[in-house]
Enzyme design. Structure first.
Site, PDB file in Angstrom:
ATOM      1  N   ASP A 109      29.716   3.617 -26.058  1.00 39.28           N
ATOM      2  CA  ASP A 109      30.665   3.481 -24.940  1.00 39.28           C
ATOM      3  C   ASP A 109      32.112   3.687 -25.367  1.00 39.28           C
ATOM      4  O   ASP A 109      33.033   3.082 -24.810  1.00 39.28           O
ATOM      5  CB  ASP A 109      30.518   2.103 -24.256  1.00 39.28           C
ATOM      6  CG  ASP A 109      29.106   1.878 -23.764  1.00 39.28           C
ATOM      7  OD1 ASP A 109      28.482   2.861 -23.325  1.00 39.28           O
ATOM      8  OD2 ASP A 109      28.625   0.731 -23.830  1.00 39.28           O
ATOM      9  N   LYS A 146      32.710   8.918 -25.007  1.00 41.07           N
ATOM     10  CA  LYS A 146      32.197  10.232 -25.426  1.00 41.07           C
ATOM     11  C   LYS A 146      32.111  11.195 -24.242  1.00 41.07           C
ATOM     12  O   LYS A 146      32.456  12.360 -24.350  1.00 41.07           O
ATOM     13  CB  LYS A 146      30.806  10.070 -26.077  1.00 41.07           C
ATOM     14  CG  LYS A 146      30.823   9.219 -27.341  1.00 41.07           C
ATOM     15  CD  LYS A 146      29.442   9.024 -27.915  1.00 41.07           C
ATOM     16  CE  LYS A 146      28.534   8.155 -27.072  1.00 41.07           C
ATOM     17  NZ  LYS A 146      28.971   6.755 -26.952  1.00 41.07           N
ATOM     18  N   GLY A 161      24.912   6.191 -21.309  1.00 40.13           N
ATOM     19  CA  GLY A 161      25.594   6.241 -20.013  1.00 40.13           C
ATOM     20  C   GLY A 161      26.963   6.834 -20.276  1.00 40.13           C
ATOM     21  O   GLY A 161      27.807   6.177 -20.869  1.00 40.13           O
ATOM     22  N   HIS A 162      27.152   8.098 -19.930  1.00 45.23           N
ATOM     23  CA  HIS A 162      28.399   8.799 -20.232  1.00 45.23           C
ATOM     24  C   HIS A 162      29.140   9.081 -18.928  1.00 45.23           C
ATOM     25  O   HIS A 162      28.612   9.737 -18.038  1.00 45.23           O
ATOM     26  CB  HIS A 162      28.101  10.102 -20.992  1.00 45.23           C
ATOM     27  CG  HIS A 162      27.460   9.867 -22.324  1.00 45.23           C
ATOM     28  ND1 HIS A 162      27.034  10.873 -23.157  1.00 45.23           N
ATOM     29  CD2 HIS A 162      27.186   8.717 -22.989  1.00 45.23           C
ATOM     30  CE1 HIS A 162      26.542  10.354 -24.264  1.00 45.23           C
ATOM     31  NE2 HIS A 162      26.594   9.035 -24.180  1.00 45.23           N
ATOM     32  N   GLN A 176      25.089   6.847 -27.971  1.00 47.42           N
ATOM     33  CA  GLN A 176      25.247   5.563 -28.673  1.00 47.42           C
ATOM     34  C   GLN A 176      26.401   5.666 -29.674  1.00 47.42           C
ATOM     35  O   GLN A 176      27.315   6.443 -29.461  1.00 47.42           O
ATOM     36  CB  GLN A 176      23.938   5.138 -29.382  1.00 47.42           C
ATOM     37  CG  GLN A 176      22.837   4.720 -28.444  1.00 47.42           C
ATOM     38  CD  GLN A 176      22.082   5.876 -27.809  1.00 47.42           C
ATOM     39  OE1 GLN A 176      21.593   6.747 -28.496  1.00 47.42           O
ATOM     40  NE2 GLN A 176      21.960   5.879 -26.495  1.00 47.42           N
TER      41      GLN A 176
HETATM   42  P1  GDP Z   1      30.400   6.800 -23.482  1.00 46.74           P
HETATM   43  O1  GDP Z   1      29.075   6.143 -23.404  1.00 46.74           O
HETATM   44  O2  GDP Z   1      30.938   6.860 -24.873  1.00 46.74           O
HETATM   45  O3  GDP Z   1      30.452   8.138 -22.803  1.00 46.74           O
HETATM   46  O4  GDP Z   1      31.410   5.844 -22.676  1.00 46.74           O
HETATM   47  P2  GDP Z   1      31.148   5.167 -21.239  1.00 46.74           P
HETATM   48  O5  GDP Z   1      31.324   6.209 -20.203  1.00 46.74           O
HETATM   49  O6  GDP Z   1      29.889   4.384 -21.243  1.00 46.74           O
HETATM   50  O7  GDP Z   1      32.310   4.095 -21.223  1.00 46.74           O
HETATM   51  C1  GDP Z   1      33.641   4.453 -21.365  1.00 46.74           C
HETATM   52  C2  GDP Z   1      34.387   3.997 -20.105  1.00 46.74           C
HETATM   53  O8  GDP Z   1      35.783   4.112 -20.328  1.00 46.74           O
HETATM   54  C3  GDP Z   1      34.107   4.871 -18.874  1.00 46.74           C
HETATM   55  O9  GDP Z   1      34.180   4.077 -17.736  1.00 46.74           O
HETATM   56  C4  GDP Z   1      35.231   5.894 -18.902  1.00 46.74           C
HETATM   57  O10 GDP Z   1      35.543   6.415 -17.609  1.00 46.74           O
HETATM   58  C5  GDP Z   1      36.358   5.028 -19.412  1.00 46.74           C
HETATM   59  N1  GDP Z   1      37.385   5.738 -20.184  1.00 46.74           N
HETATM   60  C6  GDP Z   1      37.261   6.793 -21.018  1.00 46.74           C
HETATM   61  N2  GDP Z   1      38.447   7.082 -21.583  1.00 46.74           N
HETATM   62  C7  GDP Z   1      39.339   6.180 -21.107  1.00 46.74           C
HETATM   63  C8  GDP Z   1      40.732   5.935 -21.358  1.00 46.74           C
HETATM   64  O11 GDP Z   1      41.395   6.589 -22.137  1.00 46.74           O
HETATM   65  N3  GDP Z   1      41.294   4.870 -20.676  1.00 46.74           N
HETATM   66  C9  GDP Z   1      40.587   4.091 -19.808  1.00 46.74           C
HETATM   67  N4  GDP Z   1      41.213   3.088 -19.202  1.00 46.74           N
HETATM   68  N5  GDP Z   1      39.282   4.301 -19.574  1.00 46.74           N
HETATM   69  C10 GDP Z   1      38.668   5.320 -20.219  1.00 46.74           C
HETATM   70  P1  IMO Z   2      26.184   5.359 -24.900  1.00 42.95           P
HETATM   71  O1  IMO Z   2      25.664   6.737 -25.232  1.00 42.95           O
HETATM   72  C1  IMO Z   2      26.137   1.095 -25.809  1.00 42.95           C
HETATM   73  C2  IMO Z   2      22.341  -0.599 -27.201  1.00 42.95           C
HETATM   74  C3  IMO Z   2      21.635  -1.570 -26.276  1.00 42.95           C
HETATM   75  C4  IMO Z   2      20.964  -2.449 -27.317  1.00 42.95           C
HETATM   76  C5  IMO Z   2      20.556  -1.488 -28.405  1.00 42.95           C
HETATM   77  C6  IMO Z   2      19.115  -1.018 -28.336  1.00 42.95           C
HETATM   78  O2  IMO Z   2      26.497   5.153 -23.473  1.00 42.95           O
HETATM   79  O3  IMO Z   2      27.279   4.984 -25.834  1.00 42.95           O
HETATM   80  P2  IMO Z   2      17.825   0.673 -26.740  1.00 42.95           P
HETATM   81  O4  IMO Z   2      17.598   0.655 -25.261  1.00 42.95           O
HETATM   82  O5  IMO Z   2      18.534   1.903 -27.227  1.00 42.95           O
HETATM   83  O6  IMO Z   2      16.578   0.398 -27.532  1.00 42.95           O
HETATM   84  O7  IMO Z   2      18.795  -0.588 -27.022  1.00 42.95           O
HETATM   85  O8  IMO Z   2      21.421  -0.361 -28.257  1.00 42.95           O
HETATM   86  N1  IMO Z   2      22.661   0.717 -26.584  1.00 42.95           N
HETATM   87  C7  IMO Z   2      23.889   1.098 -26.219  1.00 42.95           C
HETATM   88  N2  IMO Z   2      25.056   0.411 -26.236  1.00 42.95           N
HETATM   89  N3  IMO Z   2      26.102   2.383 -25.414  1.00 42.95           N
HETATM   90  C8  IMO Z   2      24.951   3.085 -25.429  1.00 42.95           C
HETATM   91  O9  IMO Z   2      24.897   4.403 -25.174  1.00 42.95           O
HETATM   92  C9  IMO Z   2      23.761   2.432 -25.810  1.00 42.95           C
HETATM   93  N4  IMO Z   2      22.466   2.810 -25.903  1.00 42.95           N
HETATM   94  C10 IMO Z   2      21.819   1.761 -26.397  1.00 42.95           C
HETATM   95  O10 IMO Z   2      22.557  -2.284 -25.498  1.00 42.95           O
HETATM   96  O11 IMO Z   2      21.906  -3.347 -27.881  1.00 42.95           O
HETATM   97 MG    MG Z   3      28.125   4.601 -22.376  1.00 39.52          MG
END
Ligand code: GDP
Ligand code: IMO
Ligand code: MG
Length: 429
Positions: A13, A16, A40-41, A224
């Site tokens: 998270d 990415k 979850g991207h 991840q």
């Molecule tokens: P990922 O799994 O690495 O793709 O990240 P996620 O999408 O799960 O979580 C990142 C969250 O931060 C999302 O809600 C993005 O929209 C948000 N985000 C990404 N870059 C920025 C930033 O520079 N500032 C803020 N405030 N939010 C951001």
């Molecule tokens: P993105 O790509 C954050 C965590 C779960 C749990 C552990 C194992 O959005 O960054 P799993 O279901 O993979 O066997 O769970 O890994 N986890 C993540 N945490 N971002 C993710 O993906 C994750 N994918 C798995 O919360 O701790």
């Molecule tokens: Mg994510």
């Protein structure tokens, strides 16, 4: 031609999705190479938000080809759902711009069952998985029982593999008081869904090999983060795949010499979802502030994310192991308004100081962070798009992290919006 691997350098998270979307303007092909729909991207373009789990984040750009590599575990029903929901938003998806590796292993309904059964049976010490069946599907893959995407062309093979997996899963299910697998139902459901997915299935390594010969730019999209890596993460509180950059090669069928640059996506502070050690975790008002300002709620499961200060020991270690060439520092805007920002520079373990994160889960849980403080900045960095427009205090914070981690930031992001991104050096240059 430059091929870039983009990976998370913390616990996932890190942002990415936003950066894959931004960088994919310079790429021709975008490849997922591990994980599954536990990812979850999030991408925000003007007022539209897209949350992608299985599809590479390049899918929102019409002229790009997206690939799900063999290292990914694929839930066909979730894939179909994601394709349909994006089509409803006007995104074009067909066998020209989406390809799924014929040797990718599939997640079947009983994998998801087993994931939840295990989590529920050990509530006190569970991993806190996403309950998507990721772990059990990878177990069947290395156990040489998996049904793979290309097998869907052969009904006899489908039956055989389901049966092989049932022989393994049924005693476990019985042990947990669950019903046995209805093999006939799994088979019929698979035949039905395969009609929709078969057009996308092909030997993607050949497509990638041709792309390389034709001097296309490839962007590998990690899921991840490095600290969830099955080998180098906080084992056993990890996911079940290798999340480090090196796996881009194995998980897509591209030779290692074709991976030219590794970009480590790094949050300006730290978060984690699920159980496991987290040395800089906060429980005070600073936690609330980071969680609230950063909207730190899990994209996939809706669980609140744990939050803490930036841990330079972890990121420095991961930079070495994953071979990261440059950082993309994300969510800098979330630190707006703090009078003081802390950064962990080493650990204390009983009477010793450590400049690395130890391997044992016991020691990982016991290390105490040693902090250095830096003054916060006045004003807001939200939406800033050039380095010179950052307040001096924010520039100093970025430089402090670069100094501690030992590599430079190529990009800094200042809001979820696609264009709120500061480019310092292009990974594709
Ligand atoms: P990922 O799994 O690495 O793709 O990240 P996620 O999408 O799960 O979580 C990142 C969250 O931060 C999302 O809600 C993005 O929209 C948000 N985000 C990404 N870059 C920025 C930033 O520079 N500032 C803020 N405030 N939010 C951001
Ligand atoms: P993105 O790509 C954050 C965590 C779960 C749990 C552990 C194992 O959005 O960054 P799993 O279901 O993979 O066997 O769970 O890994 N986890 C993540 N945490 N971002 C993710 O993906 C994750 N994918 C798995 O919360 O701790
Ligand atoms: Mg994510």
């Amino acid at each position: 031609m430059v091929n870039v691997v983009l990976v998370g350098s913390q616990w996932g998270d890190e942002g990415k999705g936003k950066l894959v979307d931004w960088l994919s303007s310079q790429a021709d092909v975008i490849v997922r190479f591990q994980g599954g729909h536990n990812a979850g991207h999030t991408i925000v373009i003007d007022k539209d938000t897209y949350k992608l789990s299985l599809l590479p984040s390049g899918i929102v750009r019409p002229e790009k080809v997206c690939i799900i590599g063999n290292g990914v575990v694929v839930d066909l029903w979730k894939l179909e759902e994601e394709i349909e929901s994006l089509k409803l938003k006007g995104i074009k998806i067909n066998s020209e711009n989406l390809k799924v590796a014929d040797n990718a292993s599939l997640i079947l309904p009983f994998h998801k069952d087993l994931d939840s059964i295990r989590e529920d049976s050990n509530k006190k010490n569970n991993i806190g998985t996403t309950r998507r069946g990721i772990g059990p599907a990878y177990e069947d893959k290395v156990g040489r029982r998996s049904l793979r995407a290309g097998d869907l062309r052969d009904p006899e093979m489908i039956k055989k593999r389901i049966n092989l997996m049932a022989l393994h899963h049924n005693p476990l299910r019985a042990h947990f008081g669950q019903s046995l697998i209805d093999e006939e139902k799994v088979y019929n459901d698979l035949l039905k869904i395969s009609l929709k997915i078969l057009p996308y299935i092909c030997p993607v390594w050949r497509y990638l090999s041709d792309s390389i010969k034709n001097k296309k730019n490839i962007l590998f999209e990690g899921a991840q983060g490095a600290l969830l890596d099955i080998d180098y993460g906080t084992y056993p509180y990890v996911t079940s795949s290798n999340t480090l950059a090196g796996y881009a090669s194995v998980g897509s069928g591209v030779g290692v010499h074709n991976l030219n640059y590794v970009l480590g996506i790094t949050k300006a502070y730290t978060t984690r979802v699920g159980s496991g050690p987290f040395p800089t975790e906060l429980f005070d008002k600073n936690f609330e502030r980071l969680a609230q300002k950063g909207h730190e709620i899990g994209t996939v499961t809706g669980r609140p994310r744990r939050c803490g200060w930036f841990d330079s020991v972890l990121v420095r270690q991961i930079t070495e192991i994953s071979g990261i060439n440059g950082l993309a520092l994300t969510k800098l805007d979330v630190l707006d308004g703090f009078d003081e920002i802390k950064v962990c520079t080493k650990y204390k373990l009983e009477d010793r100081f450590l400049d690395y994160f130890p391997n044992s889960i016991d020691e990982q849980s016991k290390v105490e962070p040693v902090y250095e403080s830096i003054k916060g900045w006045k004003g807001s960095v939200r939406g800033v798009r050039s380095w010179k427009d950052l307040p001096k205090g924010a520039q100093d914070y970025v430089k402090f992290l670069e100094h501690l981690v030992g590599i430079n930031a190529d990009l800094v992001t200042t809001s979820p919006e696609r264009e709120d991104t500061i480019l310092i050096r292009s990974p594709f240059s």
